[in-house]
Write a protein that holds these residues in place. Structure first.
Motif, PDB file in Angstrom:
ATOM      1  N   GLY A  13      44.199   1.260 -11.725  1.00 18.01           N
ATOM      2  CA  GLY A  13      44.264   0.964 -10.305  1.00 18.01           C
ATOM      3  C   GLY A  13      45.610   0.372  -9.971  1.00 18.01           C
ATOM      4  O   GLY A  13      46.312  -0.150 -10.857  1.00 18.01           O
ATOM      5  N   PRO A  14      46.025   0.421  -8.715  1.00 17.30           N
ATOM      6  CA  PRO A  14      47.337  -0.101  -8.326  1.00 17.30           C
ATOM      7  C   PRO A  14      47.444  -1.597  -8.580  1.00 17.30           C
ATOM      8  O   PRO A  14      46.483  -2.337  -8.387  1.00 17.30           O
ATOM      9  CB  PRO A  14      47.426   0.231  -6.839  1.00 17.30           C
ATOM     10  N   ASP A  15      48.623  -2.026  -9.027  1.00 13.76           N
ATOM     11  CA  ASP A  15      48.840  -3.442  -9.300  1.00 13.76           C
ATOM     12  C   ASP A  15      49.612  -4.148  -8.196  1.00 13.76           C
ATOM     13  O   ASP A  15      49.970  -5.322  -8.329  1.00 13.76           O
ATOM     14  CB  ASP A  15      49.550  -3.629 -10.649  1.00 13.76           C
ATOM     15  N   ALA A  16      49.902  -3.438  -7.108  1.00 20.47           N
ATOM     16  CA  ALA A  16      50.586  -4.001  -5.944  1.00 20.47           C
ATOM     17  C   ALA A  16      50.426  -3.001  -4.804  1.00 20.47           C
ATOM     18  O   ALA A  16      50.163  -1.815  -5.040  1.00 20.47           O
ATOM     19  CB  ALA A  16      52.069  -4.235  -6.244  1.00 20.47           C
ATOM     20  N   ALA A  53      46.864   6.858   1.518  1.00 19.03           N
ATOM     21  CA  ALA A  53      47.448   5.578   1.118  1.00 19.03           C
ATOM     22  C   ALA A  53      47.182   4.451   2.120  1.00 19.03           C
ATOM     23  O   ALA A  53      46.814   3.341   1.706  1.00 19.03           O
ATOM     24  CB  ALA A  53      48.937   5.735   0.852  1.00 19.03           C
ATOM     25  N   PRO A  54      47.345   4.661   3.440  1.00 22.78           N
ATOM     26  CA  PRO A  54      47.084   3.551   4.371  1.00 22.78           C
ATOM     27  C   PRO A  54      45.637   3.056   4.307  1.00 22.78           C
ATOM     28  O   PRO A  54      45.386   1.840   4.377  1.00 22.78           O
ATOM     29  CB  PRO A  54      47.405   4.160   5.741  1.00 22.78           C
ATOM     30  N   ILE A  55      44.690   3.981   4.167  1.00 22.47           N
ATOM     31  CA  ILE A  55      43.282   3.585   4.050  1.00 22.47           C
ATOM     32  C   ILE A  55      43.064   2.810   2.760  1.00 22.47           C
ATOM     33  O   ILE A  55      42.394   1.770   2.739  1.00 22.47           O
ATOM     34  CB  ILE A  55      42.379   4.837   4.091  1.00 22.47           C
ATOM     35  N   ALA A  56      43.636   3.317   1.669  1.00 24.77           N
ATOM     36  CA  ALA A  56      43.449   2.661   0.377  1.00 24.77           C
ATOM     37  C   ALA A  56      44.082   1.276   0.368  1.00 24.77           C
ATOM     38  O   ALA A  56      43.536   0.338  -0.244  1.00 24.77           O
ATOM     39  CB  ALA A  56      44.034   3.524  -0.733  1.00 24.77           C
ATOM     40  N   ARG A  57      45.233   1.105   1.022  1.00 28.89           N
ATOM     41  CA  ARG A  57      45.861  -0.224   1.064  1.00 28.89           C
ATOM     42  C   ARG A  57      44.953  -1.231   1.759  1.00 28.89           C
ATOM     43  O   ARG A  57      44.889  -2.402   1.353  1.00 28.89           O
ATOM     44  CB  ARG A  57      47.215  -0.142   1.773  1.00 28.89           C
ATOM     45  N   LYS A  58      44.247  -0.787   2.798  1.00 30.42           N
ATOM     46  CA  LYS A  58      43.308  -1.692   3.472  1.00 30.42           C
ATOM     47  C   LYS A  58      42.170  -2.076   2.538  1.00 30.42           C
ATOM     48  O   LYS A  58      41.697  -3.220   2.549  1.00 30.42           O
ATOM     49  CB  LYS A  58      42.752  -1.013   4.728  1.00 30.42           C
ATOM     50  N   ILE A  59      41.728  -1.117   1.724  1.00 29.68           N
ATOM     51  CA  ILE A  59      40.670  -1.413   0.753  1.00 29.68           C
ATOM     52  C   ILE A  59      41.150  -2.453  -0.248  1.00 29.68           C
ATOM     53  O   ILE A  59      40.479  -3.464  -0.512  1.00 29.68           O
ATOM     54  CB  ILE A  59      40.234  -0.123   0.037  1.00 29.68           C
ATOM     55  N   TYR A  60      42.347  -2.237  -0.808  1.00 27.00           N
ATOM     56  CA  TYR A  60      42.857  -3.167  -1.816  1.00 27.00           C
ATOM     57  C   TYR A  60      43.271  -4.503  -1.212  1.00 27.00           C
ATOM     58  O   TYR A  60      43.368  -5.511  -1.935  1.00 27.00           O
ATOM     59  CB  TYR A  60      44.006  -2.525  -2.591  1.00 27.00           C
ATOM     60  N   GLY A  65      45.396  -7.170  -2.671  1.00 24.95           N
ATOM     61  CA  GLY A  65      46.470  -6.193  -2.714  1.00 24.95           C
ATOM     62  C   GLY A  65      46.552  -5.395  -3.992  1.00 24.95           C
ATOM     63  O   GLY A  65      47.435  -4.543  -4.140  1.00 24.95           O
ATOM     64  N   LYS A  66      45.645  -5.641  -4.940  1.00 28.94           N
ATOM     65  CA  LYS A  66      45.698  -4.888  -6.198  1.00 28.94           C
ATOM     66  C   LYS A  66      44.309  -4.745  -6.780  1.00 28.94           C
ATOM     67  O   LYS A  66      43.366  -5.436  -6.380  1.00 28.94           O
ATOM     68  CB  LYS A  66      46.601  -5.585  -7.209  1.00 28.94           C
ATOM     69  N   SER A  67      44.187  -3.841  -7.733  1.00 29.04           N
ATOM     70  CA  SER A  67      42.916  -3.647  -8.432  1.00 29.04           C
ATOM     71  C   SER A  67      42.752  -4.690  -9.536  1.00 29.04           C
ATOM     72  O   SER A  67      43.716  -5.001 -10.244  1.00 29.04           O
ATOM     73  CB  SER A  67      42.873  -2.245  -9.051  1.00 29.04           C
ATOM     74  N   PRO A  68      41.536  -5.215  -9.722  1.00 19.90           N
ATOM     75  CA  PRO A  68      41.295  -6.132 -10.836  1.00 19.90           C
ATOM     76  C   PRO A  68      40.968  -5.411 -12.138  1.00 19.90           C
ATOM     77  O   PRO A  68      40.718  -6.058 -13.158  1.00 19.90           O
ATOM     78  CB  PRO A  68      40.075  -6.920 -10.348  1.00 19.90           C
ATOM     79  N   LEU A  69      40.983  -4.078 -12.131  1.00 20.17           N
ATOM     80  CA  LEU A  69      40.424  -3.321 -13.249  1.00 20.17           C
ATOM     81  C   LEU A  69      41.182  -3.543 -14.550  1.00 20.17           C
ATOM     82  O   LEU A  69      40.560  -3.648 -15.619  1.00 20.17           O
ATOM     83  CB  LEU A  69      40.391  -1.829 -12.900  1.00 20.17           C
ATOM     84  N   LEU A  70      42.496  -3.626 -14.508  1.00 18.89           N
ATOM     85  CA  LEU A  70      43.247  -3.806 -15.751  1.00 18.89           C
ATOM     86  C   LEU A  70      42.923  -5.148 -16.393  1.00 18.89           C
ATOM     87  O   LEU A  70      42.668  -5.222 -17.609  1.00 18.89           O
ATOM     88  CB  LEU A  70      44.750  -3.693 -15.484  1.00 18.89           C
ATOM     89  N   ASP A  71      42.927  -6.217 -15.605  1.00 18.58           N
ATOM     90  CA  ASP A  71      42.617  -7.534 -16.164  1.00 18.58           C
ATOM     91  C   ASP A  71      41.213  -7.568 -16.768  1.00 18.58           C
ATOM     92  O   ASP A  71      41.005  -8.120 -17.858  1.00 18.58           O
ATOM     93  CB  ASP A  71      42.741  -8.619 -15.090  1.00 18.58           C
ATOM     94  N   LEU A  72      40.264  -6.965 -16.069  1.00 17.20           N
ATOM     95  CA  LEU A  72      38.882  -6.981 -16.558  1.00 17.20           C
ATOM     96  C   LEU A  72      38.738  -6.113 -17.809  1.00 17.20           C
ATOM     97  O   LEU A  72      37.979  -6.462 -18.730  1.00 17.20           O
ATOM     98  CB  LEU A  72      37.944  -6.495 -15.458  1.00 17.20           C
ATOM     99  N   GLU A 270      34.121  -4.304 -12.667  1.00 20.72           N
ATOM    100  CA  GLU A 270      34.258  -4.413 -11.218  1.00 20.72           C
ATOM    101  C   GLU A 270      35.601  -3.831 -10.784  1.00 20.72           C
ATOM    102  O   GLU A 270      36.623  -4.025 -11.437  1.00 20.72           O
ATOM    103  CB  GLU A 270      34.179  -5.880 -10.778  1.00 20.72           C
ATOM    104  N   HIS A 271      35.579  -3.105  -9.676  1.00 20.19           N
ATOM    105  CA  HIS A 271      36.811  -2.588  -9.099  1.00 20.19           C
ATOM    106  C   HIS A 271      36.530  -2.245  -7.641  1.00 20.19           C
ATOM    107  O   HIS A 271      35.526  -2.712  -7.086  1.00 20.19           O
ATOM    108  CB  HIS A 271      37.335  -1.386  -9.891  1.00 20.19           C
ATOM    109  N   SER A 272      37.402  -1.485  -7.012  1.00 18.92           N
ATOM    110  CA  SER A 272      37.273  -1.287  -5.566  1.00 18.92           C
ATOM    111  C   SER A 272      35.950  -0.650  -5.174  1.00 18.92           C
ATOM    112  O   SER A 272      35.411  -0.933  -4.101  1.00 18.92           O
ATOM    113  CB  SER A 272      38.441  -0.437  -5.039  1.00 18.92           C
TER     114      SER A 272
END
Length: 346
Positions: A13-16, A53-60, A65-72, A270-272
């Motif tokens: 997932g995006p990190d920023a 991208a604009p829709i996804a940025r609102k989700i994140y 502003g980023k996905s928690p998936l990598l940390d988890l 957990e993720h978006s």
């Protein structure tokens, strides 16, 4: 003493905020997602990623502003490494994300630096699909070849009814139902990421395996989950998708006057799609429809039973003649589905 590298695969997932569009481009430029010739797929991926991208940025934005998936996923990798290293051999876990960093090329370089005697490729997708596990393993093979990483490599293709995975979710569902103050008996909705119907029609076993997972969890929960259904979320585009959709099941629950407990059955982190789609968007839909109660069961995460199950899956995968095999006991997949990868070479 053997050194074994264990590579955990997930979506990424995006990190920023600035990573959202390139993440989406990587997703839609995957031939396992859009089966078009390379130049056409590239152009379509550019178009879709620019529009979405604009829709996804609102989700994140809901997630900082980023996905928690990598940390988890790293937390899961650390818990698994600790569990595996309770024995005699030396295990080291690595994380490889499909559509954002660290991707296969980066992870393959790190694995090569470890100089392993064996490699086990562990998808964090319990149910096999060519669009998830299949795509990740294909990408890894290319990266490993570029790095001249030729250590004996093994992989389970799936573990939809692995005991630890099932016990973890059964416990999470029971705990959620006991903890939440719902009015009346809840209907348990096992919500999985959807796929276009054409993927299933081509022989992909994903939907059948999702149903096997749900049935196995219900068998352990017993009477607390007497009313349940499998449904599918995240539909996009004009194609026909597998169903019933999560939206349809929420409408049915509203008509029946039943509260719901929603289980992310194909997501182990957990993720978006859990933290936004299930926790915010579907919750709001349920309230607007008049569903009398809505709770969401957590993803498996680092639940002890799930990590135990992953450790068994890794240990069982070793020495399987470098063929893709199910983690626990075999299934009917090979007989039922032409897209089942069991027994195929990596």
């Amino acid at each position: 003493m053997a050194k074994i590298a264990v590579v955990l695969f997930n979506l990424g997932g995006p990190d920023a905020p600035g990573a959202v569009r390139p993440f989406l481009f990587n997703l839609f430029n995957d031939p396992a997602i859009i089966a078009l010739p390379g130049p056409l797929r590239w152009l379509l991926a550019q178009l879709i990623s620019r529009r979405r991208a604009p829709i996804a940025r609102k989700i994140y934005a809901h997630l900082g502003g980023k996905s928690p998936l990598l940390d988890l996923t790293r937390e899961q990798a650390a818990a698994l490494e600790k569990k595996l290293n309770a024995g005699r051999e030396t295990y080291k876990t690595f994380v490889s994300m499909r559509y954002w960093h660290p991707m296969s090329a980066e992870t393959a370089r790190a694995v090569k630096g470890f100089e392993p005697d064996e490699i086990v490729l562990l998808p964090l997708y319990p149910q096999y699909s060519s669009t998830t596990t299949g795509s990740s393993l294909w990408d890894w093979q290319r990266a490993a070849a570029r790095e001249s990483l030729f250590a004996p490599t093994f992989a389970p293709c799936c573990y939809p009814t692995e005991d630890g995975f099932i016990r973890a979710y059964a416990e999470l569902v029971r705990d959620c139902l006991a903890r939440e103050n719902l009015t009346g008996k809840a209907r348990v909705l096992f919500s999985a990421h959807g796929l276009p119907q054409k993927v299933i029609d081509a022989g992909d076993p994903y939907q059948w395996q999702v149903e096997q997972t749900a049935a196995a969890i219900v068998a352990q929960i017993g009477a607390a989950a007497a009313d349940w259904a499998v449904c599918y979320q995240s539909r996009v585009g004009p194609l026909a998708w597998i169903g019933p959709s999560t939206e349809e099941e929420l409408k049915r629950a509203a008509q029946d006057g039943m509260p719901v407990a929603v289980v992310p059955i194909a997501f182990v982190s957990e993720h978006s799609e859990t933290l936004v789609e299930l926790d915010i968007e579907y919750r709001h839909l349920a309230q607007s429809l008049g569903v009398p109660g809505y709770v969401r069961v957590p993803a498996a995460g680092t639940h002890a039973a799930f990590i135990d199950g992953l450790a068994r899956t890794v240990e069982a995968a070793r020495g399987k003649n470098a063929a893709l095999e199910p983690a626990a006991g075999g299934t009917e997949c090979r007989r039922r589905f032409s897209g089942c990868p069991q027994g195929r070479p990596l």
